[in-house]
Motif scaffolding. Structure first.
Motif, PDB file in Angstrom:
ATOM      1  N   LYS A 104     -14.134 -48.366  30.328  1.00 42.73           N
ATOM      2  CA  LYS A 104     -14.040 -47.163  30.992  1.00 42.73           C
ATOM      3  C   LYS A 104     -15.665 -46.658  30.740  1.00 42.73           C
ATOM      4  O   LYS A 104     -16.393 -47.041  30.025  1.00 42.73           O
ATOM      5  N   ASN A 129      -8.442 -42.745  42.907  1.00 33.51           N
ATOM      6  CA  ASN A 129      -7.668 -43.158  41.745  1.00 33.51           C
ATOM      7  C   ASN A 129      -8.271 -44.304  40.952  1.00 33.51           C
ATOM      8  O   ASN A 129      -8.531 -44.381  39.810  1.00 33.51           O
ATOM      9  N   ALA A 132     -11.446 -42.836  38.976  1.00 32.18           N
ATOM     10  CA  ALA A 132     -10.829 -41.972  37.976  1.00 32.18           C
ATOM     11  C   ALA A 132     -10.462 -42.790  36.951  1.00 32.18           C
ATOM     12  O   ALA A 132     -10.531 -42.388  35.645  1.00 32.18           O
ATOM     13  N   ASP A 133      -9.629 -43.898  37.163  1.00 33.04           N
ATOM     14  CA  ASP A 133      -9.056 -44.889  35.850  1.00 33.04           C
ATOM     15  C   ASP A 133     -10.230 -45.414  35.364  1.00 33.04           C
ATOM     16  O   ASP A 133     -10.202 -45.929  34.267  1.00 33.04           O
ATOM     17  N   GLU A 137     -12.882 -39.449  29.801  1.00 34.47           N
ATOM     18  CA  GLU A 137     -12.434 -38.037  29.926  1.00 34.47           C
ATOM     19  C   GLU A 137     -13.344 -37.426  30.470  1.00 34.47           C
ATOM     20  O   GLU A 137     -14.711 -37.432  29.885  1.00 34.47           O
ATOM     21  N   TYR A 141     -18.858 -38.400  38.742  1.00 33.49           N
ATOM     22  CA  TYR A 141     -18.706 -39.144  39.938  1.00 33.49           C
ATOM     23  C   TYR A 141     -19.651 -38.621  40.788  1.00 33.49           C
ATOM     24  O   TYR A 141     -19.404 -37.717  41.264  1.00 33.49           O
ATOM     25  N   ARG A 238      -7.517 -35.722  41.108  1.00 28.79           N
ATOM     26  CA  ARG A 238      -7.948 -36.548  39.937  1.00 28.79           C
ATOM     27  C   ARG A 238      -9.486 -36.174  39.712  1.00 28.79           C
ATOM     28  O   ARG A 238      -9.998 -36.113  38.426  1.00 28.79           O
ATOM     29  N   PHE A 239     -10.001 -35.173  40.634  1.00 23.81           N
ATOM     30  CA  PHE A 239     -11.371 -34.683  40.493  1.00 23.81           C
ATOM     31  C   PHE A 239     -11.606 -33.198  41.004  1.00 23.81           C
ATOM     32  O   PHE A 239     -10.602 -32.931  41.865  1.00 23.81           O
ATOM     33  N   GLN A 268     -16.028 -34.095  38.818  1.00 22.90           N
ATOM     34  CA  GLN A 268     -15.689 -34.335  37.401  1.00 22.90           C
ATOM     35  C   GLN A 268     -14.211 -34.774  37.444  1.00 22.90           C
ATOM     36  O   GLN A 268     -13.438 -34.045  38.148  1.00 22.90           O
ATOM     37  N   LYS A 269     -13.928 -35.848  36.512  1.00 21.83           N
ATOM     38  CA  LYS A 269     -12.771 -36.298  36.614  1.00 21.83           C
ATOM     39  C   LYS A 269     -11.793 -35.281  35.839  1.00 21.83           C
ATOM     40  O   LYS A 269     -12.194 -34.527  34.926  1.00 21.83           O
TER      41      LYS A 269
END
Length: 271
Positions: A104, A129, A132-133, A137, A141, A238-239, A268-269
């Motif tokens: 990550k 997705n 984000a994965d 935390e 992006y 997710r964002f 931002q996630k």
């Protein structure tokens, strides 16, 4: 998903010359400034999506950051691996809608309007997705896209625009003279779907061998208004969008009603 200008991305030397006008150092500084502004610290790792030759990632990796790239082009990935003699960059030869990475990262980014290759709502959801994965935390992006106002104005709401002049530029170096014609005649735009069939043409003059090469390629790209893009981000769940800029300058905030060169979104996630 395999919708891109694959012939262009095979011609790596011409590609790099054509886009050598970009100020990679300035753009990397922008990534660093934005991340620090919204996270309060420097990022320690990054992943570049649709990386092409990964010029940004090579520069970022010099600062002892964990760095990775994702690109669908086998030729681009081979170029990166061959250039990366110090093994600074992890490479993934995948598309943007189904990739998985081993680790990550603090920061993800995608340049040069590659987001436009995501043609369907399903592709966009899957892409968000995947990104984000791949993020830690509260990861950031950053997405560089064309300014929607300038694109829609150029297409002038026509269902077909095969006579468009497009965008032309030339770059000269000691070995080659390269002329790029983006949205060359033969491109067309469907206003009902906001999908454009984008034709590109590269003319390269080899000064050493006194010969020309011509590369033509066509791929579909989707145009997003600012509000449409915001809706897709919201629907992803997710964002959140935390900022938008119109240039690689944190003093130049994006405004859909003011003409600008780019729409650079900072996401931002959230989960």
């Amino acid at each position: 998903m395999r919708n891109n200008h694959c012939k262009l991305y095979r011609e790596i030397e011409y590609y790099r010359i054509a886009f050598s006008y970009r100020d990679i150092k300035k753009e990397c500084s922008f990534l660093e400034e934005v991340y620090k502004k919204y996270r309060g610290r420097e990022f320690q790792s990054s992943i570049e999506l649709a990386s092409g030759p990964a010029d940004h990632s090579f520069m970022l990796a010099k600062k002892d950051r964990k760095t990775a790239v994702v690109d669908i082009s086998e030729e681009m990935i081979k170029y990166i691996r061959d250039k990366d003699i110090d093994n600074l960059i992890d490479t993934y030869n995948h598309d943007m809608v189904s990739f998985k990475v081993k680790e990550k990262y603090d920061l993800a980014f995608m340049m040069l309007d590659s987001f436009a290759y995501l043609l369907t709502d399903e592709d966009i959801e899957s892409h968000f997705n995947c990104v984000a994965d791949a993020l830690n935390e509260n990861g950031i992006y950053i997405i560089e896209m064309d300014h929607p106002g300038s694109i829609l104005e150029n297409n002038n709401s026509n269902t077909k625009n095969s006579d468009t002049e497009g965008i032309c530029w030339k770059v000269d170096n000691p070995k080659y003279n390269v002329q790029m014609h983006w949205k060359a005649p033969g491109s067309n735009f469907d206003s009902s779907t906001q999908i454009e069939n984008v034709k590109i043409e590269i003319k390269a003059y080899d000064k050493t061998n006194n010969c020309f090469s011509i590369i033509e390629d066509t791929a579909k790209q989707r145009i997003f208004t600012a509000n449409e893009f915001k809706l897709h981000v919201k629907l992803s769940k997710r964002f959140n969008i935390i900022a938008q800029y119109r240039l690689f300058d944190i003093s130049k905030k994006f405004n859909a009603d003011i003409d600008g060169e780019r729409m650079i979104s900072v996401l931002q996630k959230i989960k």
